[in-house]
Design an enzyme around this catalytic site. Structure first.
Site, PDB file in Angstrom:
ATOM      1  N   THR A 180      -5.105  12.022   0.498  1.00  0.00           N
ATOM      2  CA  THR A 180      -4.417  11.107   1.111  1.00  0.00           C
ATOM      3  C   THR A 180      -5.099  10.715   2.418  1.00  0.00           C
ATOM      4  O   THR A 180      -5.221  11.417   3.338  1.00  0.00           O
ATOM      5  CB  THR A 180      -3.011  11.421   1.241  1.00  0.00           C
ATOM      6  OG1 THR A 180      -2.243  10.231   2.099  1.00  0.00           O
ATOM      7  CG2 THR A 180      -2.451  12.575   1.907  1.00  0.00           C
ATOM      8  N   GLU A 326       2.097  12.733  -1.237  1.00  0.00           N
ATOM      9  CA  GLU A 326       2.561  14.044  -0.934  1.00  0.00           C
ATOM     10  C   GLU A 326       3.798  14.310  -1.863  1.00  0.00           C
ATOM     11  O   GLU A 326       4.313  15.416  -1.874  1.00  0.00           O
ATOM     12  CB  GLU A 326       2.985  14.175   0.360  1.00  0.00           C
ATOM     13  CG  GLU A 326       1.835  14.239   1.461  1.00  0.00           C
ATOM     14  CD  GLU A 326       1.051  13.151   2.108  1.00  0.00           C
ATOM     15  OE1 GLU A 326       1.456  11.886   1.374  1.00  0.00           O
ATOM     16  OE2 GLU A 326       0.704  13.079   2.969  1.00  0.00           O
ATOM     17  N   LYS A 431      -1.142  -0.787   6.236  1.00  0.00           N
ATOM     18  CA  LYS A 431      -1.308  -0.611   4.730  1.00  0.00           C
ATOM     19  C   LYS A 431      -1.880  -2.121   4.363  1.00  0.00           C
ATOM     20  O   LYS A 431      -0.879  -2.707   4.362  1.00  0.00           O
ATOM     21  CB  LYS A 431      -0.114  -0.062   4.204  1.00  0.00           C
ATOM     22  CG  LYS A 431      -0.381   0.409   2.798  1.00  0.00           C
ATOM     23  CD  LYS A 431       0.521   1.455   2.136  1.00  0.00           C
ATOM     24  CE  LYS A 431      -0.054   2.544   1.090  1.00  0.00           C
ATOM     25  NZ  LYS A 431       0.877   3.066   0.474  1.00  0.00           N
ATOM     26  N   TRP A 436      -4.821   2.452   2.585  1.00  0.00           N
ATOM     27  CA  TRP A 436      -4.600   2.424   4.074  1.00  0.00           C
ATOM     28  C   TRP A 436      -5.826   2.182   4.715  1.00  0.00           C
ATOM     29  O   TRP A 436      -7.112   2.354   4.286  1.00  0.00           O
ATOM     30  CB  TRP A 436      -4.554   3.926   4.365  1.00  0.00           C
ATOM     31  CG  TRP A 436      -3.207   4.486   3.921  1.00  0.00           C
ATOM     32  CD1 TRP A 436      -2.954   5.281   2.692  1.00  0.00           C
ATOM     33  CD2 TRP A 436      -1.905   4.191   4.668  1.00  0.00           C
ATOM     34  NE1 TRP A 436      -1.686   5.647   2.729  1.00  0.00           N
ATOM     35  CE2 TRP A 436      -0.757   5.031   3.754  1.00  0.00           C
ATOM     36  CE3 TRP A 436      -1.603   3.364   5.691  1.00  0.00           C
ATOM     37  CZ2 TRP A 436       0.473   5.030   4.182  1.00  0.00           C
ATOM     38  CZ3 TRP A 436      -0.046   3.465   5.771  1.00  0.00           C
ATOM     39  CH2 TRP A 436       0.854   4.067   5.045  1.00  0.00           C
TER      40      TRP A 436
HETATM   41  P1  ADP Z   1       1.143   5.246  -2.462  1.00  0.00           P
HETATM   42  O1  ADP Z   1      -0.209   5.575  -3.150  1.00  0.00           O
HETATM   43  O2  ADP Z   1       2.146   5.640  -3.163  1.00  0.00           O
HETATM   44  O3  ADP Z   1       1.082   4.120  -1.465  1.00  0.00           O
HETATM   45  P2  ADP Z   1       0.472   6.869  -0.130  1.00  0.00           P
HETATM   46  O4  ADP Z   1       0.554   8.018   0.352  1.00  0.00           O
HETATM   47  O5  ADP Z   1      -0.714   6.017  -0.036  1.00  0.00           O
HETATM   48  O6  ADP Z   1       1.234   6.594  -1.528  1.00  0.00           O
HETATM   49  O7  ADP Z   1       1.335   5.878   0.989  1.00  0.00           O
HETATM   50  C1  ADP Z   1       2.837   6.390   1.280  1.00  0.00           C
HETATM   51  C2  ADP Z   1       3.366   5.524   2.211  1.00  0.00           C
HETATM   52  O8  ADP Z   1       3.530   4.013   1.556  1.00  0.00           O
HETATM   53  C3  ADP Z   1       4.918   5.786   2.431  1.00  0.00           C
HETATM   54  O9  ADP Z   1       4.860   6.835   3.587  1.00  0.00           O
HETATM   55  C4  ADP Z   1       5.368   4.392   3.512  1.00  0.00           C
HETATM   56  O10 ADP Z   1       4.856   4.398   4.580  1.00  0.00           O
HETATM   57  C5  ADP Z   1       4.662   3.491   2.415  1.00  0.00           C
HETATM   58  N1  ADP Z   1       5.766   3.022   1.473  1.00  0.00           N
HETATM   59  C6  ADP Z   1       5.431   3.546   0.089  1.00  0.00           C
HETATM   60  N2  ADP Z   1       6.626   2.678  -0.606  1.00  0.00           N
HETATM   61  C7  ADP Z   1       7.117   1.806   0.243  1.00  0.00           C
HETATM   62  C8  ADP Z   1       8.473   0.936   0.081  1.00  0.00           C
HETATM   63  N3  ADP Z   1       9.189   0.752  -1.018  1.00  0.00           N
HETATM   64  N4  ADP Z   1       8.695   0.571   1.429  1.00  0.00           N
HETATM   65  C9  ADP Z   1       8.115   0.735   2.510  1.00  0.00           C
HETATM   66  N5  ADP Z   1       6.985   1.229   2.627  1.00  0.00           N
HETATM   67  C10 ADP Z   1       6.643   1.801   1.529  1.00  0.00           C
END
Ligand code: ADP
Length: 537
Positions: A180, A326, A431, A436
């Site tokens: 991540t 995580e 994001k 990211w």
């Molecule tokens: P993923 O691949 O599931 O996006 P990441 O670890 O790359 O996982 O990103 C996780 C982060 O994405 C969270 O800590 C948050 O900041 C953001 N995020 C995920 N889901 C949401 C949501 N429904 N609303 C707002 N932010 C979100």
């Protein structure tokens, strides 16, 4: 007193066996440039056994890391089933990373084998010299003029017999790992166990979450290199859910065609993709999304207009999910509670979600004091549970944990019924389209340019990508450096989609009491229209 229950470990091999037998005729569909192909669960599981034989013949042993650099397709699914079941560790690589980051991750994870889709071989070729620890490269798909020695995936699968004898393992053994970049510093590895994947899959079949079952066919748009495709590959074998794998055809038009041809009941992906689907469907009078009982949108906040548009124009319910690499990732889904009228459902669907059984959650203030679950007190979300990571692979990051709780870096409120609302982000990242961008990496590179005194990067809202970087620059004395010049300077160091198009030149960047860039203040200045912003083509 001890229980009288049998102590059977929760192993991925048993999920594979279950789907192979119980759902033998269920199918996996894969998009190709010339149309869709499909295969049964029974055959996919059999091919996974053959693949395990082939990998063992190449010397893959217990705990060895087998990496994939692949799109969503049937072969990738075979690797998902085979590698953990044979006791090795599947490491999924994000195809959107900049080559240097990819090399770092491959070396850090100590990958022994990489299985790569033919279309992604050029990306791997760029870092081949930096990843000396990788012993074998296996290519999936035909390739003219391979740039280095590659073993053919289809040939080795065909050359080995089915019936691989899956070993007994400890349910706490590593099964899958994912890196991540959702925090500052180098990317960090999260390692899922057989047990964590099992429990997360079971939770995904719960009627209070997304209720995946053998009545579903799932369009899996979330990449298989993102948190193990939100667990859906394993859940599909557990629950008999058919899968549609879109490969690299991730734009609105091809997705709409897939939905109309194959009629999925559920679809999983980030909001940017669903926005694009809305646009494509809006441009076609015959658009038909009626097969979908639900779209699960997550990984970023889901805008209200999107939920309304899917409901009003297409009769499709959008459910929001919250999670992180995580957290395996599913922690909360925004299923409206019983008794809420159709009209008021939207007020729940716009929330990040309600926390699933199995995960404990709390919010804390800056000093770590636990705050009330009253929907008003605002703090950082912290989590504990059997599919929440307790540490990172091979690095210490004590600042990301508190008394055994994972600090998420997301700020918001928790109401008395367990619904999370995200209001801010403590982590300094952007994001964009579900991926990211590191603001710190952009800042340090820009600050390395002559003529730049200081640079701070913040996320600003964007209709298409949800967030894009804005680079705020203080020029050095006498400097006339331009936004174009700075962007050209960044180009060789970062992925193309990281390059900021928004720039602002100021006399000073606001600082916090300890002298750090005050990004909250910068965001406020931007929101109030007090920054003069230049946008490049
Ligand atoms: P993923 O691949 O599931 O996006 P990441 O670890 O790359 O996982 O990103 C996780 C982060 O994405 C969270 O800590 C948050 O900041 C953001 N995020 C995920 N889901 C949401 C949501 N429904 N609303 C707002 N932010 C979100």
């Amino acid at each position: 007193m001890r229980s009288t229950m049998q102590d059977a470990p929760l192993l991925i091999r048993d999920m594979v066996r279950h789907g192979q037998w119980m759902y033998a005729d269920k199918r996996v569909f894969t998009a190709t440039p010339t149309g869709t192909v499909h295969e049964t669960f029974a055959r996919v599981a059999e091919r996974a056994e053959r693949l395990a034989g082939a990998l063992a013949a190449l010397g893959v042993q217990r705990d060895d890391r087998v990496a994939t650099l692949m799109w969503n397709n049937q072969s990738h699914m075979e690797v998902y089933l085979a590698v953990p079941s044979m006791g090795a560790v599947l490491h999924t690589l994000n195809v959107r990373l900049f080559p240097d980051q990819l090399a770092y991750i491959i070396n850090h994870a100590d990958d022994r084998v990489i299985i790569v889709d033919a279309s992604l071989v050029p990306l791997l070729a760029r870092i081949k010299d930096q990843i000396a620890g990788v012993r074998h490269f296996i290519v999936n798909g035909p390739l003219e003029d391979p740039p280095f020695a590659l073993i053919d995936y289809q040939e080795i699968v065909a050359a080995h017999e089915p019936g691989y004898d899956w070993p007994d393992l400890d349910e706490r053994d590593a099964a899958v790992m994912c890196y991540t970049s959702g925090t500052t510093g180098e990317p960090k590895g999260v390692v899922y166990s057989h047990r964590s994947i099992w429990l997360h899959s079971l939770a995904s079949t719960s009627a209070n979450s997304i209720a995946l079952s053998d009545r579903d066919r799932c369009l899996l748009v979330v990449p298989m290199f993102h948190v193990a495709a939100w667990g859906a590959v394993y859940t599909s074998f557990m629950a008999g859910t058919e899968l549609i794998m879109p490969q690299m055809f991730l734009q609105g038009e091809p997705l709409l065609n897939m939905i109309m041809e194959l009629r999925p009941t559920v679809a999983l992906g980030v909001p940017t993709i669903w926005n694009d689907l809305l646009r494509a469907a809006g441009g076609r009078s015959d658009a038909d999304l009626s097969s979908l009982r639900m779209i699960l949108a997550g990984g970023a906040a889901v805008p209200r207009f999107m939920i309304e548009a899917f409901r009003e124009r297409h009769g499709v319910d959008v459910l929001q999910g919250w999670g992180m690499t995580e957290t395996s990732p599913l922690v909360a889904v925004s299923m409206p509670p019983a008794g809420v009228s159709r009209e008021h459902e939207i007020d729940y669907r716009v929330k990040a979600g309600r926390v699933m059984a199995g995960v404990q959650i709390r919010i804390t203030d800056e000093n770590g004091a636990v705050l009330a679950r009253d929907g008003v007190a605002t703090g950082e979300f912290e989590l504990r549970g059997p599919w929440i990571t307790a540490r990172y692979y091979g690095v210490d990051a004590p600042e990301l944990f508190r008394d055994g709780w994972l600090r998420t870096g997301d700020i918001g409120t928790l109401d008395p019924h367990g619904f999370m609302v995200i209001t801010d982000r403590a982590k300094d990242m952007i994001k964009s389209g579900g991926e990211w961008i590191s603001s710190v990496a952009l800042e340090t590179t820009v600050m390395g340019q002559d003529g730049v005194f200081e640079a701070a990067v913040i996320a600003v809202p964007d209709d298409r990508w949800q967030e894009r970087p804005l680079c705020v620059v203080v020029r050095g004395s006498e400097s006339t450096v331009s936004a174009e010049e700075l962007r050209e300077f960044l180009r060789p160091s970062v992925a193309k989609w990281w390059l900021p198009e928004h720039w602002s030149f100021v006399d000073a960047i606001p600082k916090t009491s300890v002298g750090k860039f005050d990004k909250r203040a910068l965001r406020r200045l931007y929101a109030e229209g007090q920054l003069e912003v230049e946008t490049l083509e």
